[in-house]
Design a protein around this motif. Structure first.
Motif, PDB file in Angstrom:
ATOM      1  N   ALA A   1       0.882  -1.247  -0.112  1.00  0.00           N
ATOM      2  CA  ALA A   1      -0.070  -0.117   0.065  1.00  0.00           C
ATOM      3  C   ALA A   1       0.966   1.305   0.078  1.00  0.00           C
ATOM      4  N   GLU A   2       0.247   2.447  -0.453  1.00  0.00           N
ATOM      5  CA  GLU A   2       0.837   3.822  -0.187  1.00  0.00           C
ATOM      6  C   GLU A   2       2.277   3.774  -1.037  1.00  0.00           C
TER       7      GLU A   2
ATOM      8  N   CYS B   1       4.682   0.567   1.550  1.00  0.00           N
ATOM      9  CA  CYS B   1       4.279  -0.012   2.804  1.00  0.00           C
ATOM     10  C   CYS B   1       4.178  -1.474   2.422  1.00  0.00           C
ATOM     11  N   ARG B   2       4.382  -2.310   3.245  1.00  0.00           N
ATOM     12  CA  ARG B   2       4.126  -3.833   2.764  1.00  0.00           C
ATOM     13  C   ARG B   2       4.119  -4.349   4.075  1.00  0.00           C
TER      14      ARG B   2
ATOM     15  N   VAL C   1       5.638  -2.690   7.691  1.00  0.00           N
ATOM     16  CA  VAL C   1       6.799  -1.833   7.448  1.00  0.00           C
ATOM     17  C   VAL C   1       6.734  -0.877   6.547  1.00  0.00           C
ATOM     18  N   ARG C   2       7.383   0.322   6.642  1.00  0.00           N
ATOM     19  CA  ARG C   2       7.143   1.315   5.434  1.00  0.00           C
ATOM     20  C   ARG C   2       8.597   1.431   5.302  1.00  0.00           C
ATOM     21  N   THR C   3       9.158   1.256   4.079  1.00  0.00           N
ATOM     22  CA  THR C   3      10.348   1.093   3.440  1.00  0.00           C
ATOM     23  C   THR C   3      10.749   2.432   2.723  1.00  0.00           C
ATOM     24  N   ARG C   4      11.741   3.011   2.516  1.00  0.00           N
ATOM     25  CA  ARG C   4      12.230   4.171   1.873  1.00  0.00           C
ATOM     26  C   ARG C   4      13.416   3.737   1.115  1.00  0.00           C
ATOM     27  N   GLY C   5      13.513   3.885  -0.136  1.00  0.00           N
ATOM     28  CA  GLY C   5      14.714   3.830  -0.895  1.00  0.00           C
ATOM     29  C   GLY C   5      15.154   5.050  -1.257  1.00  0.00           C
TER      30      GLY C   5
ATOM     31  N   GLU D   1      10.689   1.364   8.930  1.00  0.00           N
ATOM     32  CA  GLU D   1      10.192   1.563  10.037  1.00  0.00           C
ATOM     33  C   GLU D   1       9.393   0.565   9.932  1.00  0.00           C
ATOM     34  N   VAL D   2       9.204  -0.023  11.260  1.00  0.00           N
ATOM     35  CA  VAL D   2       8.075  -0.991  11.860  1.00  0.00           C
ATOM     36  C   VAL D   2       6.911  -0.149  12.219  1.00  0.00           C
TER      37      VAL D   2
END
Length: 348
Positions: free
Chosen positions: A95-96, A147-148, A131-135, A114-115
């Motif tokens: 999502a997002e 988010c996944r 989690v929300r992941t940023r590259g 980030e969890v």
């Protein structure tokens, strides 16, 4: 005898090792180059012109052809696997997701997560980690985020369950949530070189498109792809890790295959800029033949010259009938592999 030393290998995190608010900086930055693009195009029948030709990309206002959007996604995703999903049972959804800046050859990508949620399953043996992941690139600019949520095994089934926190994620991004690449201009777009004449105005909400073609997944190719993205999830490599003795095809491999197949009917859906949601509905294994169909969910104008946004549902099946998604019970049909909801940019 030598004295015992602390183990130096990494067994991966288990469900009880996560805490809401925890930030994980993922290891091994990756510099992408022409080889990355060439191998991506060898693995998938990828033909979108914006990613194939520097000259075509320059005619659209960009400095050159970016790395394919899903290739950039896979590079970032792969960084997260040792810390997020090494002990995963399954990757459950997305999502997002937003592509915030193109990735160009020579860029170096790194990732952090980030969890944002935790929920133990009723069996007490697994739990779902959100989690929300940023590259980001070498300049510290965020190039994509998403988010996944993933189902992860517990290492100690007696470990107490954490307080359940399920994040409130958007069901879909709006066009205002999307970031358009700086300089993008489709006002002089060359439809002949792109391969199809269909523009934004030719598509209607509710329209469905059978992409016709299919590709049979080979064991060697999916293994090569998963190694390329440095994805270390055990279910993709170790045939002893699953009760059925089969290696699970990395879901991103199915995503890229379906996206490439969608060229036939959506050749001008050039840039993916938003990921509204996604589900790996059923497992994919070597020998399955992937086919794809799309549904137009929404359309929106953008301020960029000649650029429209189109929201698409991309469904990958293992040979199932097109346009069939769920059964009467509301569950995905067994032939459905992927249900992906995304925004793309298209010439108006």
């Amino acid at each position: 005898m030598g004295r015992a030393t602390q183990a130096k290998t990494n067994p991966g995190r288990f469900f009880e090792d996560y805490a809401v608010g925890q930030v994980i900086e993922h290891a091994v930055p990756r510099t992408v180059g022409q080889g990355e693009r060439a191998l991506y195009h060898a693995l998938y029948p990828a033909r979108h012109a914006l990613y194939s030709s520097d000259e075509f990309a320059r005619s659209c206002g960009l400095p050159g052809a970016p790395l394919d959007d899903l290739a950039a996604f896979h590079v970032v995703f792969g960084k997260t696997v040792p810390d997020v999903s090494l002990n995963a049972v399954a990757n459950l959804g997305y999502a997002e997701g937003r592509w915030l800046a193109p990735v160009y050859l020579g860029d170096t990508l790194r990732a952090s997560s980030e969890v944002i949620g935790l929920k133990q399953n009723s069996n007490g043996k697994t739990g779902v980690v959100y989690v929300r992941t940023r590259g980001s690139n070498q300049r510290g600019e965020t190039v994509l985020e998403y988010c996944r949520w993933v189902m992860v095994r517990k290492g100690d089934v007696e470990a107490p369950a954490p307080a359940a926190v399920v994040p409130d994620l958007k069901k879909a991004l709006t066009v205002d949530d999307l970031t358009l690449p700086e300089g993008l201009d489709f006002s002089t777009y060359d439809f002949t070189l792109a391969g199809e004449p269909h523009r934004w105005g030719d598509y209607e909400v509710g329209e469905t498109i059978d992409h016709v073609d299919g590709v049979t997944i080979e064991e060697a190719e999916h293994m090569l792809a998963t190694r390329l993205w440095q994805n270390t999830a055990k279910v993709h490599f170790d045939a002893t890790f699953r009760p059925d003795g089969q290696r699970l095809i990395y879901g991103g491999h199915v995503m890229s295959m379906a996206r490439a197949l969608s060229f036939n009917g959506l050749a001008n859906a050039q840039m993916i800029v938003g990921l509204n949601g996604g589900a790996h509905a059923n497992p994919c294994f070597s020998g399955d033949t992937v086919k794809a169909w799309s549904e137009v969910l929404d359309k929106a104008e953008t301020p960029a010259p000649g650029v429209g946004a189109i929201r698409l549902r991309l469904v990958a099946t293992k040979g199932g009938a097109p346009f069939a998604l769920r059964g009467e019970d509301g569950k995905y049909l067994p032939d459905v592999l992927l249900d992906l909801d995304y925004w793309a940019l298209m010439p108006r």
